[in-house]
Scaffold this active site. Structure first.
Site, PDB file in Angstrom:
ATOM      1  CE  LYS A 177      35.583  28.325  36.270  1.00 59.00           C
ATOM      2  NZ  LYS A 177      36.507  29.410  36.531  1.00 59.00           N
TER       3      LYS A 177
HETATM    4  P1  FBP Z   1      40.951  29.881  33.659  1.00 56.78           P
HETATM    5  O1  FBP Z   1      40.233  28.925  32.751  1.00 56.78           O
HETATM    6  O2  FBP Z   1      41.765  30.862  32.883  1.00 56.78           O
HETATM    7  O3  FBP Z   1      41.741  29.150  34.713  1.00 56.78           O
HETATM    8  O4  FBP Z   1      39.837  30.754  34.367  1.00 56.78           O
HETATM    9  C1  FBP Z   1      39.021  30.227  35.361  1.00 56.78           C
HETATM   10  C2  FBP Z   1      39.043  31.120  36.566  1.00 56.78           C
HETATM   11  O5  FBP Z   1      38.213  30.623  37.583  1.00 56.78           O
HETATM   12  C3  FBP Z   1      38.670  32.567  36.268  1.00 56.78           C
HETATM   13  O6  FBP Z   1      37.301  32.806  36.331  1.00 56.78           O
HETATM   14  C4  FBP Z   1      39.449  33.311  37.296  1.00 56.78           C
HETATM   15  O7  FBP Z   1      39.820  34.575  36.885  1.00 56.78           O
HETATM   16  C5  FBP Z   1      40.656  32.470  37.480  1.00 56.78           C
HETATM   17  O8  FBP Z   1      40.357  31.169  37.068  1.00 56.78           O
HETATM   18  C6  FBP Z   1      41.113  32.450  38.902  1.00 56.78           C
HETATM   19  O9  FBP Z   1      42.155  31.529  39.027  1.00 56.78           O
HETATM   20  P2  FBP Z   1      43.052  31.509  40.328  1.00 56.78           P
HETATM   21  O10 FBP Z   1      42.189  31.929  41.472  1.00 56.78           O
HETATM   22  O11 FBP Z   1      43.534  30.108  40.424  1.00 56.78           O
HETATM   23  O12 FBP Z   1      44.142  32.467  40.062  1.00 56.78           O
END
Ligand code: FBP
Length: 270
Positions: A177
């Site tokens: 991801k």
């Molecule tokens: P989103 O689609 O809301 O960006 O979520 C993806 C994700 O990887 C979540 O699993 C995680 O909570 C969040 O983004 C972490 O984002 P960051 O580390 O950038 O704050």
């Protein structure tokens, strides 16, 4: 890599992972605009949508809610995670063992790696243990590959995101991801260097239906295998409409215009 280890969390070799670990990673502020989204049952219900191939949550939510949804939701156990209250170097506590996740019925594990962080070495060693244990249980492995730390001036540059994608292949993820690097060419670079490891785009903060669908369409055209999304779904009053449209773009290979025309997703903003 074990062929087909990600079978349970993909459909036609594609994935739409709904992520809901934000209560830990960002805190309740992420639920403020749509207060119902703070209730895990609301988002577990969203995860029963046909388009969702896996639902990523932390251990507490899985223990408390997954038993009621195990017939309708595919569980992706997000093993590590850290709160936004943590002010130290980027790091992620391992909150959940693979064995416990397997006992709860998880089909795959998710694990964050902060490449470039001062704690990269320890995180990679923790990922090794989790990845090997997942193999023992025939579970898929999804890496949240998020380079960050003092040395990284731009953590979404093309070269950084291509490196992030490659780390997933090198370390044995089935799916990596990555954040969207800002252009089709940079996304293609990341997908091209991922070999047999699938790449999914991370959702990011909420945008309009059209803008989000167009970015997903661009990522798919560049070689991505789908999406792992949280806020862009559960921060909508009607998550189902967007999931209907995402299903069209990801699994039916429709354009954004076609998906918007075929569903009740908004053509402007939401
Ligand atoms: P989103 O689609 O809301 O960006 O979520 C993806 C994700 O990887 C979540 O699993 C995680 O909570 C969040 O983004 C972490 O984002 P960051 O580390 O950038 O704050």
């Amino acid at each position: 890599m074990i062929p087909l280890a990600d079978d349970a969390i993909t459909r036609d070799e594609k994935a739409l992972i709904l992520a809901y670990d934000h209560g830990l990673e960002h805190g309740p502020v992420d639920f403020a605009d749509v207060p119902a989204s703070a209730d895990p049952e609301t988002v577990f219900d969203v995860a029963t949508h046909d388009a969702v191939t896996a639902f990523a949550v932390q251990k507490g939510l899985a223990e408390a809610y997954y038993p009621s949804y195990e017939d309708d939701v595919t569980l992706l156990a997000k093993l590590n995670g850290t709160s936004n209250l943590w002010m130290g170097e980027p790091d992620s506590a391992v909150n959940w063992s693979v064995e416990n996740a397997a006992d709860l019925g998880a089909d795959a594990i998710g694990f964050t790696l902060y490449g470039g962080a001062n704690n990269e070495v320890e995180m990679a060693e923790e990922f090794r243990d989790a990845q090997e244990a997942a193999r023992d249980h025939d579970m898929g492995v999804v890496m949240w590959s998020y380079p960050r730390g003092q040395g990284l001036k731009n953590d979404t540059s093309g070269s950084t995101i291509a490196y992030a994608a490659r780390l997933g292949l090198e370390l044995g993820a089935d799916i990596t991801k990555i954040k969207y690097p800002g252009s089709a060419d940079a996304m293609k670079w990341a997908c091209d260097v991922s070999g047999k490891t699938k790449v999914v785009m991370s959702g990011g903060s909420k945008t309009s239906d059209r803008e989000f669908l167009e970015t997903v369409e661009t990522a798919m055209d560049a070689g991505a295998s789908g999406l792992a999304v949280g806020r862009n779904v559960f921060q909508r009053e009607d998550p189902t409409a967007l999931l209907d449209a995402l299903e069209q773009v990801i699994f039916q290979e429709k354009t954004t215009d076609e998906a918007l025309a075929a569903t009740s997703a908004e053509t402007t903003s939401n």
